[in-house]
Scaffold this active site. Structure first.
Site, PDB file in Angstrom:
ATOM      1  N   LYS A  74       0.816  -1.208   0.000  1.00 48.18           N
ATOM      2  CA  LYS A  74       0.000   0.000   0.000  1.00 48.18           C
ATOM      3  C   LYS A  74       0.845   1.251   0.000  1.00 48.18           C
ATOM      4  CE  LYS A  74      -4.302  -1.584   2.049  1.00 48.18           C
ATOM      5  NZ  LYS A  74      -5.091  -1.664   3.287  1.00 48.18           N
TER       6      LYS A  74
ATOM      7  N   LYS B 238      -6.616  -9.275 -10.368  1.00 44.95           N
ATOM      8  CA  LYS B 238      -7.664  -9.736  -9.474  1.00 44.95           C
ATOM      9  C   LYS B 238      -8.859  -8.784  -9.567  1.00 44.95           C
ATOM     10  CE  LYS B 238      -8.003 -10.394  -4.528  1.00 44.95           C
ATOM     11  NZ  LYS B 238      -7.310 -10.431  -3.239  1.00 44.95           N
TER      12      LYS B 238
ATOM     13  N   LYS C 169     -12.745  -3.392  -7.365  1.00 45.29           N
ATOM     14  CA  LYS C 169     -13.559  -2.215  -7.618  1.00 45.29           C
ATOM     15  C   LYS C 169     -12.704  -1.021  -8.048  1.00 45.29           C
ATOM     16  CE  LYS C 169     -17.511  -0.065  -5.576  1.00 45.29           C
ATOM     17  NZ  LYS C 169     -18.673  -0.485  -4.817  1.00 45.29           N
TER      18      LYS C 169
END
Ligand code: TRP
Length: 359
Positions: free
Chosen positions: A113, A219, A222
């Site tokens: 991240k 993968k 959204k």
């Protein structure tokens, strides 16, 4: 009965990847009656990245709506929203005081991240300062320096989620196994220092392979926009699957044969279709007997057949939002009771018992 705990961030309407990767499994676990199941919508985890405050309530509501429409039965498990049970935060502070910085720095998800390091370094045990991109310890620290510390201590809160209920079994995807291991370490460290309060925790991996998105490349997600929503209409599913999904590049023309094992649409067939359809798709692709369009159309139909009852239930439930809030409030009430007990025991073990906490 062992207690099972899992959580999902309220990302809004769930997509098919969330459904096959997690929710479907949650439903089966709750139905099996093997565990005392608690499922949590982790809104306090979700605030570690910037978000629109106006949307948060809707995201939480939609998540609950999706769980229930997909068939998660509130009679057979507890469903609640993390921020309604303040004990998670109390326990998280206690756990932070037992967690070495170094261990948090090794968390793959944190590294991804913050620094978006390359895949190959994800499994390394030692802190890696990103050598392959010219990184060293100082540049790691300066880059990580701008990251909010909530993102850093995210796995500590996750440990608190699980252990506030003395959860022993945690169904998660591959990417969360490391966080469950951290949870186990924290529990062990606590027990060694203050006496035995917490059980040993194990992750329970589901056998479904991760579902790739329409792009066949990443993968389903959204944020990438390569997803199909659980609440999406049948026409939209049909359109996206037949027009926007990427199939085997070998099949440039109708009569070019393909390799089903390397085609994402075939992977989808294996998830959603009947055995006959799977065989039909494999054979037809290899021999170029069927075209990609046909194959896509069939899988879209299968997906729609699975989504039909979910969509129907969703409409019913959405017409009675109060029922949803009742379910969440009841879940929170039960969970608060359990978590408070754990926290009282935890405080007592730590010598903090003289001053009673507010109830
Ligand atoms: N971190 C998990 C995820 O990103 C969500 C989560 C939060 C969770 N708390 C949890 C999962 C506790 C299992 C148990 O998917």
């Amino acid at each position: 009965m062992k207690r099972l705990f899992s959580g999902m961030q309220p990302t809004g309407a769930l997509h098919l990847g969330n459904y096959v990767g997690a929710l479907k499994n949650w439903i089966a676990l709750a139905e099996s009656g093997t565990y005392d199941c608690i499922f949590c919508i982790v809104d306090y985890h979700a605030i570690t990245i910037p978000y629109d405050t106006e949307m948060m309530e809707k995201r939480v509501f939609e998540a609950a709506l999706d769980y229930l429409s997909a068939g998660l039965d509130p009679e057979k498990c507890s469903i609640f929203v993390q921020s309604q049970v303040i004990e998670h935060l109390e326990l998280s502070w206690i756990f932070a005081s037992l967690t070495p910085l170094g261990q948090l720095m090794r968390m793959t998800q944190f590294k991804q991240k913050t620094l978006q390091w390359s895949e190959k370094d994800q499994d390394e045990d030692e802190p890696n300062w990103g050598e392959e991109i010219g990184g060293d310890r100082d540049s790691f620290l300066s880059r990580a320096g701008g990251i909010n510390s909530g993102l850093f201590t995210y796995p500590v809160l996750q440990a608190a989620d699980i252990l506030a209920y003395k959860g022993e079994v945690v169904p998660v995807g591959e990417d969360q196994v490391q966080h469950v291991e951290l949870t186990r370490d924290i529990a062990r460290r606590f027990n060694n220092r203050y006496g035995n309060v917490f059980p040993s925790v194990e992750s329970l991996l589901s056998h479904t392979p991760r579902m790739m998105g329409l792009d066949a490349d990443q993968k389903m997600s959204k944020s990438i926009g390569n997803h199909l929503e659980l609440s999406e209409g049948p026409e939209s599913i049909l359109h996206k699957v037949t027009r926007e999904s990427v199939s085997d590049a070998r099949r440039q023309r109708r009569k070019d044969p393909g390799v089903p094992e390397e085609c994402n649409l075939y992977a989808w067939h294996k998830i959603f279709s009947t055995e006959e359809d799977v065989a039909w798709a494999a054979e037809g692709c290899r021999t170029a007997d069927i075209g990609c369009f046909e194959c896509k159309k069939r899988v879209a139909e299968r997906i729609n057949a699975i989504l039909d009852p979910i969509r129907e239930k969703r409409q019913e439930l959405a017409a009675h939002p109060d029922t949803i809030y009742d379910i969440l409030n009841q879940g929170a009430m039960r969970c608060r009771g359990i978590a408070r007990e754990t926290l009282d025991e935890t405080r007592a073990a730590m010598g903090l018992k003289k001053l009673a906490p507010f109830k």
